[in-house]
Enzyme design. Structure first.
Site, mmCIF file in Angstrom:
data_model
loop_
_atom_site.group_PDB
_atom_site.id
_atom_site.type_symbol
_atom_site.label_atom_id
_atom_site.label_comp_id
_atom_site.label_asym_id
_atom_site.label_seq_id
_atom_site.Cartn_x
_atom_site.Cartn_y
_atom_site.Cartn_z
ATOM 1 N N TYR A 151 45.899 31.044 -17.112
ATOM 2 C CA TYR A 151 47.159 31.750 -17.357
ATOM 3 C C TYR A 151 47.599 31.569 -18.816
ATOM 4 O O TYR A 151 47.952 32.546 -19.491
ATOM 5 C CB TYR A 151 48.230 31.220 -16.398
ATOM 6 C CG TYR A 151 49.542 31.956 -16.452
ATOM 7 C CD1 TYR A 151 49.667 33.250 -15.946
ATOM 8 C CD2 TYR A 151 50.677 31.358 -16.993
ATOM 9 C CE1 TYR A 151 50.882 33.924 -15.987
ATOM 10 C CE2 TYR A 151 51.897 32.018 -17.034
ATOM 11 C CZ TYR A 151 51.989 33.306 -16.530
ATOM 12 O OH TYR A 151 53.193 33.974 -16.578
ATOM 13 N N LYS B 120 48.187 34.374 -21.780
ATOM 14 C CA LYS B 120 49.511 34.601 -22.357
ATOM 15 C C LYS B 120 49.548 34.291 -23.867
ATOM 16 O O LYS B 120 50.269 34.946 -24.613
ATOM 17 C CB LYS B 120 50.570 33.799 -21.593
ATOM 18 C CG LYS B 120 50.752 34.273 -20.146
ATOM 19 C CD LYS B 120 51.188 35.739 -20.074
ATOM 20 C CE LYS B 120 51.578 36.173 -18.680
ATOM 21 N NZ LYS B 120 52.089 37.556 -18.635
ATOM 22 N N SER C 242 54.903 34.708 -21.901
ATOM 23 C CA SER C 242 55.453 33.576 -21.144
ATOM 24 C C SER C 242 55.678 32.440 -22.140
ATOM 25 O O SER C 242 55.084 32.440 -23.234
ATOM 26 C CB SER C 242 54.429 33.152 -20.086
ATOM 27 O OG SER C 242 54.786 31.918 -19.502
HETATM 28 N N1 LIG Z 1 58.445 34.267 -12.929
HETATM 29 C C1 LIG Z 1 58.107 33.428 -13.882
HETATM 30 O O1 LIG Z 1 58.339 32.218 -13.765
HETATM 31 C C2 LIG Z 1 57.484 33.948 -15.146
HETATM 32 C C3 LIG Z 1 57.551 33.142 -16.286
HETATM 33 C C4 LIG Z 1 56.960 33.599 -17.462
HETATM 34 C C5 LIG Z 1 56.355 34.839 -17.505
HETATM 35 N N2 LIG Z 1 56.306 35.613 -16.370
HETATM 36 C C6 LIG Z 1 55.655 36.904 -16.483
HETATM 37 O O2 LIG Z 1 56.563 37.904 -16.084
HETATM 38 C C7 LIG Z 1 55.839 39.072 -15.688
HETATM 39 C C8 LIG Z 1 56.408 39.580 -14.386
HETATM 40 O O3 LIG Z 1 56.140 38.626 -13.371
HETATM 41 P P1 LIG Z 1 57.227 38.196 -12.281
HETATM 42 O O4 LIG Z 1 57.526 36.781 -12.489
HETATM 43 O O5 LIG Z 1 58.339 39.164 -12.239
HETATM 44 O O6 LIG Z 1 56.304 38.265 -10.972
HETATM 45 P P2 LIG Z 1 56.343 39.203 -9.679
HETATM 46 O O7 LIG Z 1 55.098 38.884 -8.925
HETATM 47 O O8 LIG Z 1 57.640 39.047 -8.987
HETATM 48 O O9 LIG Z 1 56.248 40.667 -10.306
HETATM 49 C C9 LIG Z 1 55.064 41.118 -10.911
HETATM 50 C C10 LIG Z 1 54.812 42.563 -10.511
HETATM 51 O O10 LIG Z 1 53.581 42.977 -11.108
HETATM 52 C C11 LIG Z 1 52.841 43.716 -10.151
HETATM 53 N N3 LIG Z 1 51.423 43.682 -10.454
HETATM 54 C C12 LIG Z 1 50.517 42.693 -10.216
HETATM 55 N N4 LIG Z 1 49.306 43.066 -10.600
HETATM 56 C C13 LIG Z 1 49.415 44.314 -11.115
HETATM 57 C C14 LIG Z 1 48.487 45.230 -11.678
HETATM 58 N N5 LIG Z 1 47.192 44.942 -11.782
HETATM 59 N N6 LIG Z 1 48.960 46.419 -12.110
HETATM 60 C C15 LIG Z 1 50.277 46.730 -11.997
HETATM 61 N N7 LIG Z 1 51.180 45.918 -11.445
HETATM 62 C C16 LIG Z 1 50.755 44.710 -11.018
HETATM 63 C C17 LIG Z 1 53.176 43.056 -8.824
HETATM 64 O O11 LIG Z 1 52.925 43.904 -7.725
HETATM 65 C C18 LIG Z 1 54.658 42.730 -9.013
HETATM 66 O O12 LIG Z 1 55.471 43.766 -8.532
HETATM 67 C C19 LIG Z 1 54.374 38.628 -15.602
HETATM 68 O O13 LIG Z 1 53.680 39.080 -16.746
HETATM 69 C C20 LIG Z 1 54.457 37.127 -15.582
HETATM 70 O O14 LIG Z 1 53.286 36.534 -16.066
HETATM 71 C C21 LIG Z 1 56.869 35.191 -15.206
#
Ligand SMILES: NC(=O)c1ccc[n+]([C@@H]2O[C@H](COP(=O)([O-])OP(=O)(O)OC[C@H]3O[C@@H](n4cnc5c(N)ncnc54)[C@H](O)[C@@H]3O)[C@@H](O)[C@H]2O)c1
Length: 279
Positions: free
Chosen positions: A152, A156, A139
């Protein structure tokens, strides 16, 4: 020979977008998620694209389940070209309010999930000796810091550091395996509702901090970058050997501010100046 991508957290957001982007590139996809229904929806979308695909309900916090995912990937397709350690969760609030369960859950998924992926897949990739790539989703919170995100951000920053070390280790043994780390800022997804997947063993959560969640939701809504944009940039970065993937324009500003603060304090420390710096 069809190339194969394995994606954790494939049921939603960035993981689903990566799965579909890989399928559109003609790759076979092994999709994994802790949420069975969301995973089925991604598999249906992959099938609609005509992509070879299979899915596994997998909690990346469990070493055993991630090893089983690796077994499934090799037994189904006989190879893994790209591994996306993408699953992630978030809790928000001041650091002093974070419970031990908050730390265990977030570190277990965000940090140990990536470590389990590396442990389960990289030795087999090394053994195969073929070009491959490991892509970890960190992130912008892994490159800078902000209030209300201590747990968080810690997870990260650890993913960024682990990814850098993984790249050093692979280069040291001249492995044909690349590494990239995805560092997006806020964008629309279901990460603000991460608690939907919080396992009962880590139930003791800090009292919710509505103001922090509200700020995150506003940031997500305001984003001009989508999960599909991140997926498209990631595939391009893999192909050109890029390591840091920073889809949002503002990310460099916060990284530079942090580095400048480190540099200034370093200089003050060396010059012996006793100066209070307000940031
Ligand atoms: N959306 C944002 O703003 C953002 C920004 C920076 C980084 N991220 C990172 O992107 C990645 C994806 O997140 P997203 O934003 O798409 O969120 P999201 O919640 O839409 O998708 C995350 C997915 O991970 C799954 N998940 C959760 N815990 C799990 C586990 N223990 N084992 C397997 N699967 C699991 C969830 O069911 C979900 O389908 C994450 O690592 C998040 O930290 C997101």
């Amino acid at each position: 020979m069809t190339r194969v991508a394995v994606i954790t957290g494939a049921g939603s957001g960035i993981g689903r977008a990566l799965s579909l982007a890989c399928a559109r590139r003609g790759m076979a996809v092994v999709a994994a998620d802790i949420e069975a229904t969301a995973l089925q929806q991604t598999l249906a979308l992959l099938q609609a694209l005509g992509a070879p695909c299979t899915g596994e309900v997998c909690d990346v916090g469990s070493e055993k389940q991630v090893q089983a995912l690796a077994d499934l990937s090799w037994s189904t397709y006989g190879r893994v070209d790209w591994l996306f350690n993408n699953a992630g969760v978030a809790v928000l609030g001041p650091v002093w309010e974070a419970t031990t369960d908050d730390w265990s859950w977030v570190m277990g998924v965000n940090l140990m999930g990536v470590a389990h992926g590396v442990r389960a897949f990289v030795p087999r990739m090394l053994e195969a000796g073929a070009p491959a790539h490991v892509i970890n989703t960190a992130s912008a919170a892994g490159l800078a810091t902000l209030a209300g995100s201590g747990v968080y951000c810690a997870s990260k920053h650890a993913v960024v550091a682990m990814s850098e070390c993984l790249q050093h280790d692979l280069r040291a043994v001249h492995a044909p395996i690349g590494v990239s780390v995805i560092c997006p800022s806020l964008l629309p997804s279901r990460i603000d509702d991460s608690a939907r997947n919080r396992p009962p063993q880590w139930a003791q959560a800090a009292a919710t901090a509505p103001a922090y969640y509200e700020r995150v939701r506003r940031g997500m809504e305001a984003s001009t970058v989508t999960a599909d944009d991140v997926a498209a940039m990631t595939l391009k970065a893999i192909e050109r050997g890029g390591f840091y993937i920073t889809p949002h324009d503002q990310t460099w500003t916060s990284v530079e501010r942090r580095m400048r603060a480190i540099g200034e304090d370093h200089q003050h420390g060396r010059s012996g100046e006793d100066q209070h710096v307000e940031r």
